[in-house]
Design a protein around this motif. Structure first.
Motif, short mmCIF file in Angstrom:
data_model
loop_
_atom_site.label_atom_id
_atom_site.label_comp_id
_atom_site.label_asym_id
_atom_site.label_seq_id
_atom_site.Cartn_x
_atom_site.Cartn_y
_atom_site.Cartn_z
N ASP A 179 -5.69 11.20 -50.76
CA ASP A 179 -6.35 10.78 -49.51
C ASP A 179 -6.36 9.26 -49.39
N GLU A 180 -6.67 8.57 -50.48
CA GLU A 180 -6.69 7.10 -50.44
C GLU A 180 -5.30 6.54 -50.17
N LYS A 183 -4.52 7.04 -46.46
CA LYS A 183 -5.25 6.06 -45.64
C LYS A 183 -4.58 4.69 -45.72
N SER A 187 -3.09 3.11 -42.30
CA SER A 187 -3.73 1.88 -41.83
C SER A 187 -2.84 0.66 -41.98
N VAL A 191 -6.68 -0.61 -44.98
CA VAL A 191 -7.71 0.09 -45.75
C VAL A 191 -7.21 0.21 -47.18
N THR A 196 -14.18 1.84 -48.23
CA THR A 196 -14.62 2.74 -47.18
C THR A 196 -14.44 2.07 -45.84
N PRO A 197 -13.64 2.64 -44.94
CA PRO A 197 -13.44 2.01 -43.64
C PRO A 197 -14.72 2.02 -42.83
#
Length: 208
Positions: A179-180, A183, A187, A191, A196-197
């Motif tokens: 997931d990271e 992201k 992004s 990010v 944490t956005p």
């Protein structure tokens, strides 16, 4: 005025996009109601409520999975797949989609097992990829059994990308989660992993 406008955009854009995505998903699932006979849809007023199609779709998926876990359900599923395999053109589409869904959705699948760093598209340029597994078959016979398949997504759209086969020595595993890593790609690197956005509020100098 420019700073106030940008602050408003930072607050409203994520909210509007989130609501739009949810409306698209709910609207698409609500179309499941169209599968029902017209007499049943007109007789049951509750089916016209927004969101009932989502509940109906979830129920259909759950019941299908429940039936497929017993002996009769497995026999019917085998018969259905053999029937589709005999239909030209349909068999090729169904088998291809089934292989992808089995790989991605199955708990024992190999899809996106680990986030990694690879040199791509040239030596010295590093990018984030996702370890898929061993290629197997003819590719493994030509390159060796230790080769690994890596999917390198494009940014900011990770649904497209490049599939490359590399030896383990050219792959660096990362501690970040899938997931990271997604992201980070979506992004465009804004990010960072572990961050944490959130909404950045721009305070005008006068207010400060």
């Amino acid at each position: 005025m420019k700073k106030y406008f940008v602050t408003g955009l930072l607050i409203l854009v994520p909210l509007v996009v989130t609501v739009w995505v949810l409306r698209v998903i709910v609207g698409t699932l609500d179309q499941v109601r169209d599968w029902l006979p017209p007499s049943l849809r007109s007789a049951t007023y509750i089916l016209e409520w927004p969101g009932t199609g989502v509940l109906l779709a979830v129920t259909i998926v759950f019941v299908t999975g429940l039936l497929a876990h017993n002996f009769i359900g497995r026999r019917l599923l085998d018969w259905w797949e053999k029937l589709l395999a005999r239909i030209p053109f349909v068999s090729s589409i169904y088998s291809s989609v089934k292989q992808v869904s089995d790989t991605v959705l199955s708990p024992n699948g190999q899809a996106f097992r680990k986030a990694v760093l690879v040199e791509f598209p040239r030596q010295g340029a590093w990018t984030i990829g996702f370890l898929v597994g061993s290629p197997g078959g003819e590719v493994a016979a030509l390159l060796g059994d230790d080769q690994q398949t890596v999917f390198v997504p494009t940014a900011p759209n990770p649904t497209s990308g490049y599939l490359i086969v590399l030896p383990p020595a050219q792959i660096r595993e990362l501690e970040m989660s899938i997931d990271e890593a997604l992201k980070f790609v979506i992004s465009l690197g804004v990010v960072a992993p572990g961050k944490t956005p959130g909404t950045t509020i721009i305070v005008p100098p006068a207010a400060a």
